[in-house]
Design a protein around this motif. Sequence first.
Motif, PDB file in Angstrom:
ATOM      1  N   GLY A 185      40.405  52.382  26.741  1.00  0.00           N
ATOM      2  CA  GLY A 185      38.994  52.639  27.307  1.00  0.00           C
ATOM      3  C   GLY A 185      37.781  51.592  26.814  1.00  0.00           C
ATOM      4  N   LEU A 186      36.048  51.619  27.555  1.00  0.00           N
ATOM      5  CA  LEU A 186      35.693  51.047  27.067  1.00  0.00           C
ATOM      6  C   LEU A 186      34.643  51.355  25.690  1.00  0.00           C
ATOM      7  N   GLY A 187      35.096  52.854  25.614  1.00  0.00           N
ATOM      8  CA  GLY A 187      34.009  53.300  24.868  1.00  0.00           C
ATOM      9  C   GLY A 187      32.769  53.476  25.556  1.00  0.00           C
ATOM     10  N   THR A 188      31.719  55.239  24.707  1.00  0.00           N
ATOM     11  CA  THR A 188      30.898  55.677  25.184  1.00  0.00           C
ATOM     12  C   THR A 188      29.823  54.150  25.133  1.00  0.00           C
ATOM     13  N   TYR A 189      29.506  53.651  23.771  1.00  0.00           N
ATOM     14  CA  TYR A 189      28.213  53.078  24.050  1.00  0.00           C
ATOM     15  C   TYR A 189      28.612  51.871  24.289  1.00  0.00           C
ATOM     16  N   GLU A 190      29.654  51.255  24.933  1.00  0.00           N
ATOM     17  CA  GLU A 190      29.495  50.165  25.787  1.00  0.00           C
ATOM     18  C   GLU A 190      29.771  50.437  27.611  1.00  0.00           C
ATOM     19  N   ALA A 248      38.703  45.901  34.780  1.00  0.00           N
ATOM     20  CA  ALA A 248      39.663  45.233  33.537  1.00  0.00           C
ATOM     21  C   ALA A 248      39.377  45.623  31.867  1.00  0.00           C
ATOM     22  N   GLY A 249      37.945  45.553  31.995  1.00  0.00           N
ATOM     23  CA  GLY A 249      38.114  45.510  30.452  1.00  0.00           C
ATOM     24  C   GLY A 249      38.396  47.005  30.074  1.00  0.00           C
ATOM     25  N   LEU A 254      36.511  43.101  27.315  1.00  0.00           N
ATOM     26  CA  LEU A 254      35.132  42.686  27.942  1.00  0.00           C
ATOM     27  C   LEU A 254      35.315  41.537  28.381  1.00  0.00           C
ATOM     28  N   PRO A 255      35.773  40.653  26.822  1.00  0.00           N
ATOM     29  CA  PRO A 255      36.143  38.966  26.460  1.00  0.00           C
ATOM     30  C   PRO A 255      36.913  38.321  27.841  1.00  0.00           C
ATOM     31  N   LEU A 310      39.184  36.585  32.910  1.00  0.00           N
ATOM     32  CA  LEU A 310      39.493  36.750  34.090  1.00  0.00           C
ATOM     33  C   LEU A 310      39.397  37.152  35.077  1.00  0.00           C
ATOM     34  N   ARG A 311      37.673  37.538  35.290  1.00  0.00           N
ATOM     35  CA  ARG A 311      37.112  37.233  36.154  1.00  0.00           C
ATOM     36  C   ARG A 311      36.852  36.245  37.340  1.00  0.00           C
ATOM     37  N   ARG A 312      36.573  35.056  35.651  1.00  0.00           N
ATOM     38  CA  ARG A 312      35.961  34.007  36.519  1.00  0.00           C
ATOM     39  C   ARG A 312      37.960  32.583  37.078  1.00  0.00           C
ATOM     40  N   LYS A 313      38.731  33.994  36.568  1.00  0.00           N
ATOM     41  CA  LYS A 313      39.862  32.540  36.829  1.00  0.00           C
ATOM     42  C   LYS A 313      39.628  33.846  38.682  1.00  0.00           C
ATOM     43  N   HIS A 314      39.706  34.576  39.230  1.00  0.00           N
ATOM     44  CA  HIS A 314      39.713  35.128  40.581  1.00  0.00           C
ATOM     45  C   HIS A 314      38.290  35.516  40.880  1.00  0.00           C
ATOM     46  N   ARG A 315      37.841  34.710  40.293  1.00  0.00           N
ATOM     47  CA  ARG A 315      35.943  34.679  40.885  1.00  0.00           C
ATOM     48  C   ARG A 315      36.265  34.895  42.798  1.00  0.00           C
ATOM     49  N   GLY A 316      36.781  34.261  43.165  1.00  0.00           N
ATOM     50  CA  GLY A 316      37.096  34.406  44.748  1.00  0.00           C
ATOM     51  C   GLY A 316      37.675  35.548  46.028  1.00  0.00           C
ATOM     52  N   GLN A 317      38.343  36.114  44.983  1.00  0.00           N
ATOM     53  CA  GLN A 317      39.004  37.342  45.910  1.00  0.00           C
ATOM     54  C   GLN A 317      38.068  38.692  44.791  1.00  0.00           C
ATOM     55  N   ILE A 318      37.332  38.131  43.998  1.00  0.00           N
ATOM     56  CA  ILE A 318      36.814  39.443  43.710  1.00  0.00           C
ATOM     57  C   ILE A 318      35.036  39.255  44.202  1.00  0.00           C
ATOM     58  N   PHE A 319      35.008  37.865  44.876  1.00  0.00           N
ATOM     59  CA  PHE A 319      33.724  37.834  45.694  1.00  0.00           C
ATOM     60  C   PHE A 319      33.876  38.400  47.101  1.00  0.00           C
ATOM     61  N   ALA A 320      34.477  38.258  47.443  1.00  0.00           N
ATOM     62  CA  ALA A 320      34.948  38.944  48.811  1.00  0.00           C
ATOM     63  C   ALA A 320      35.293  40.720  48.749  1.00  0.00           C
ATOM     64  N   ALA A 321      35.812  40.488  47.572  1.00  0.00           N
ATOM     65  CA  ALA A 321      36.116  42.480  48.190  1.00  0.00           C
ATOM     66  C   ALA A 321      34.598  43.106  47.480  1.00  0.00           C
ATOM     67  N   GLY A 322      33.283  42.300  46.934  1.00  0.00           N
ATOM     68  CA  GLY A 322      32.001  42.549  46.518  1.00  0.00           C
ATOM     69  C   GLY A 322      31.588  42.621  47.903  1.00  0.00           C
ATOM     70  N   VAL A 323      31.598  41.486  48.741  1.00  0.00           N
ATOM     71  CA  VAL A 323      30.846  42.062  50.099  1.00  0.00           C
ATOM     72  C   VAL A 323      31.541  43.234  50.489  1.00  0.00           C
ATOM     73  N   LEU A 324      33.044  43.089  50.781  1.00  0.00           N
ATOM     74  CA  LEU A 324      33.371  44.199  51.210  1.00  0.00           C
ATOM     75  C   LEU A 324      32.802  45.670  51.057  1.00  0.00           C
ATOM     76  N   MET A 325      32.429  45.679  49.731  1.00  0.00           N
ATOM     77  CA  MET A 325      31.735  46.847  49.291  1.00  0.00           C
ATOM     78  C   MET A 325      30.156  47.279  49.852  1.00  0.00           C
ATOM     79  N   ALA A 326      29.707  45.078  49.680  1.00  0.00           N
ATOM     80  CA  ALA A 326      28.271  45.871  49.501  1.00  0.00           C
ATOM     81  C   ALA A 326      27.811  46.001  51.180  1.00  0.00           C
ATOM     82  N   ILE A 327      28.725  45.538  52.338  1.00  0.00           N
ATOM     83  CA  ILE A 327      28.411  45.306  53.659  1.00  0.00           C
ATOM     84  C   ILE A 327      27.787  47.039  54.525  1.00  0.00           C
ATOM     85  N   PRO A 328      28.811  48.412  53.700  1.00  0.00           N
ATOM     86  CA  PRO A 328      28.310  49.536  53.817  1.00  0.00           C
ATOM     87  C   PRO A 328      26.993  50.082  52.778  1.00  0.00           C
ATOM     88  N   LEU A 329      26.906  49.709  52.028  1.00  0.00           N
ATOM     89  CA  LEU A 329      25.456  49.516  50.869  1.00  0.00           C
ATOM     90  C   LEU A 329      23.951  49.576  52.717  1.00  0.00           C
TER      91      LEU A 329
END
Length: 233
Positions: free
Chosen positions: A115-120, A171-172, A177-178, A183-202
């Motif tokens: 887990g991340l912890g409440t503060y984080e 992931a964190g 988090l570090p 890992l996010r930088r390594k897979h930035r293309g997939q993550i961005f595509a999934a983010g756009v898929l989430m953003a369209i219904p917004l």
Amino acid sequence: MIFRDFLRALAQLPERRFRRVLMLGIGLTLVLLAAISVLFLIGVQTLVPDELDLPLIGTVEGITALASWGAVGGMFVLSIFLMVPVASVFTGFFLEQVASAVEAKHYPYLPAAPGLGTYESIKDAVNFLCVLMVVNGAALVIGLVFPPSLPFIFWLVNGWLLGREYFTMAAGRRIGLPAARALRRKHRGQIFAAGVLMAIPLSVPFVSLVIPVLGAATFTHLYHRVTGTRPRD
């Protein structure tokens, strides 16, 4: 692959744990926005005089009522703009519950996440709200200068933001988090595509309120997929 992650998340939406987080996020959002609207309306009624003497016109009455109606309309429009960011923040507080529900169903063999912890979690959620509002405000200004580009700017900007935030949080909670950012930088293309898929219904009123929960679940699946963890289904 990304669509499979999304469809798995969508299929789990009716489950009790998902519904609870969704209702909490929407409920807290509506309460906060209603409280802000009431305070703003009280402020207008307190500070704006009911009558005003204008040169060449004379006394104008009913200014308080006019300003109050204007305040109500303004807060309604502002609430539509703020609803998704605020709902995202509140949902961020309950991300652990969404991710745990996903893992309990699809990855039951995994050990419990640290887990991340409440503060984080709170710090990340508040930071996300600030970034989301600033970047969306800038995108809105650009979109008003070039109106046909507004939907595309909205989708691209929010796709980047949602992917960045939800993958890092998903992931964190398992690797910190570090390591999640690396890992996010390594897979930035997939993550961005999934983010756009989430953003369209917004762009769709009220449907957009479901996106924070779907996003948290989708990016939990995406994290496990890119790290080679296979679901049991």
